[in-house]
Design an enzyme around this catalytic site. Structure first.
Site, PDB file in Angstrom:
ATOM      1  N   CYS A 265     -18.510   4.733 -15.761  1.00 45.28           N
ATOM      2  CA  CYS A 265     -17.608   4.991 -16.888  1.00 45.28           C
ATOM      3  C   CYS A 265     -16.229   4.387 -16.644  1.00 45.28           C
ATOM      4  O   CYS A 265     -15.916   3.333 -17.155  1.00 45.28           O
ATOM      5  CB  CYS A 265     -17.493   6.501 -17.142  1.00 45.28           C
ATOM      6  SG  CYS A 265     -18.976   7.222 -17.862  1.00 45.28           S
ATOM      7  N   ARG A 336     -24.390   4.185  -8.425  1.00 42.41           N
ATOM      8  CA  ARG A 336     -24.122   2.988  -9.231  1.00 42.41           C
ATOM      9  C   ARG A 336     -22.635   2.633  -9.202  1.00 42.41           C
ATOM     10  O   ARG A 336     -21.774   3.478  -9.394  1.00 42.41           O
ATOM     11  CB  ARG A 336     -24.567   3.202 -10.677  1.00 42.41           C
ATOM     12  CG  ARG A 336     -26.074   3.284 -10.874  1.00 42.41           C
ATOM     13  CD  ARG A 336     -26.413   3.608 -12.315  1.00 42.41           C
ATOM     14  NE  ARG A 336     -25.910   4.929 -12.699  1.00 42.41           N
ATOM     15  CZ  ARG A 336     -25.910   5.391 -13.950  1.00 42.41           C
ATOM     16  NH1 ARG A 336     -26.360   4.629 -14.932  1.00 42.41           N
ATOM     17  NH2 ARG A 336     -25.444   6.593 -14.211  1.00 42.41           N
TER      18      ARG A 336
END
Length: 440
Positions: A265, A336
């Protein structure tokens, strides 16, 4: 509100496409109230869910075992749904441009199995315009249906914070939007089935898309400011946490701290904004510079460690460096876009092969993504330097004695190096004992 009423009466089904860190909690929540299909293209992941295993650790194994959610990797099952939520990742390419492949691929799958009269709502983070300019044409092409006549599209940006058990789907206001204004209330009503905090109805899909990338860009910029201060304070010989503690005594301090900014994000979304702005002829300055600062922090920390090794008389290539933490943030197995990997890569440039410990990370993912083999904390010994990179509770709970036991016991205390990136250790205890102690 035809679809809402059908869902409530269990005369129709809702489907969530993408059962990851965001999609799974949404699917589980809806399945408590209405008939819900959970679709993921990955058969291995679906099989784990069917076995009652939650690899994301977002909802837990018990919730997976007890749910009525119908897990499937059969795209044909999507034909049974009239309200479809798309929650797939939106990564970036190596050149920092948006990679829309997961979204467009999911959209083609949906289009091939789209029933007339359905509503498709995207939650994946995208730059303004993707939902209407990219996704709708694909849905029409694959389905043979006409948008606005045979189906409607909405956008509702995901706001789940992985690893956060306080700010959850149910307690965060949900932004909703619709390509056809007449369906906005219906989309909002469906989300209100599970979102107790209520919804905010954005006037357009582009506004909702922009709100998401701006939310994370704002945080990214604020952290970049703190990182820039940390870089300067390091040259000044000032402890940045001491400065922050003093600053935070004022009522309007924002509470941001320096650190590694990774994940899917904050470390990614600003690039979506920058990409679209530049396509339209505007070169982002603040956001781009903030990204540049944050992207360079891993290398800065690694270089700081190497300098400490040399300063304490060690040969870096022969040093036993232990890194505590690999995930992009605490209390999630998600590796990630972890910026800890930037530290590892930089150390490897000097032929330093660090030992990596992370009780939350998947050994399989660590090896596949970064070529890293994880080590149990109990097996760590003879360290020359310890770098605390992630603030897992397991690391916060380590006592002075437990940290000390990880070092080479033949080393004098002033030769023992600790880099506390997350500022989770008692600095005074270690400096009083003569340790070489640094924190970001």
């Amino acid at each position: 509100m035809e679809i809402y009423n059908k869902l409530i009466k269990k005369e129709a089904k809702l489907a969530v496409i993408g059962l990851g860190y965001v999609g799974m909690p949404i699917a589980i929540s809806f399945a408590k109230q209405i008939d819900t299909i959970g679709y993921d293209y990955n058969p291995k992941k679906v099989e784990l869910y069917k076995e009652g295993v939650d690899p994301t650790k977002e909802v837990g194994d018990d919730a997976i075992k007890e749910t009525d959610l119908e897990f499937t990797n059969d795209p044909a099952k999507l034909k049974e749904a009239c309200f479809l939520i798309v929650s797939v990742p939106t990564p970036i390419n190596h050149d920092k441009t948006p990679d829309l492949t997961p979204v467009t691929s999911a959209t083609r799958t949906i289009g091939q199995n789209l029933s007339k009269g359905s509503i498709v709502v995207y939650e994946s983070t995208v730059y303004p315009g993707v939902t209407e300019d990219v996704c709708i044409p694909i849905l029409e092409e694959e389905s043979g249906l006409t948008h606005g006549v045979d189906f409607v599209v909405g956008y509702s940006p995901e706001r789940i914070n992985p690893g956060d058990k306080v700010h959850t789907l149910e307690t965060i206001t949900k932004i909703v939007s619709s390509s056809i204004p007449e369906y906005l209330d219906e989309i909002g009503k469906v989300y209100e089935i599970v979102v107790k905090a209520g919804v905010h109805k954005a006037p357009s899909i582009k506004v909702a898309e922009a709100a998401k990338v701006v939310e994370n860009s704002q945080r990214d910029i604020n952290i970049a400011f703190m990182n820039e201060l940390a870089l300067a304070f390091d040259r000044m010989g000032i402890d940045s946490k001491d400065v922050i503690d003093a600053m935070n005594t004022k009522w309007n301090a924002l509470g941001f701290t320096p650190g590694l900014v990774g994940g899917h994000c904050i470390g990614v979304d600003p690039y979506y904004f920058v990409y679209q702005a530049e396509n339209l002829g505007y070169h982002s300055q603040i956001i781009s510079n903030g990204r540049q600062i944050n992207d360079g922090m891993g290398e800065f920390i690694a270089d700081k460690l190497i300098k400490e090794l040399i300063r304490t008389g060690k040969t870096p290539i022969d040093s036993n460096v232990v890194i505590l933490g690999l995930t992009f943030k605490e209390h999630t197995p998600d590796t990630r876009n972890s910026k800890v990997n930037d530290i590892i890569k930089r150390l490897r440039e000097y032929d330093i092969k660090p030992t990596i410990v992370d009780p939350w990370a998947s050994a399989e993912d660590a090896q596949a993504e970064y070529g890293v083999s994880l080590t149990d904390l109990a097996d760590v010994k003879d360290a020359d330097a310890i770098l605390l990179a992630v603030g897992h509770d397991e690391f916060k709970a380590l006592s002075f004695e437990e940290i000390t036991a990880l070092f080479n016991q033949d080393l004098a205390n002033d030769k023992r190096i600790i880099l506390d990136v997350k500022s989770i250790l008692n600095k005074k205890a270690f400096t009083d004992a003569g340790y070489s102690f640094w924190r970001l």
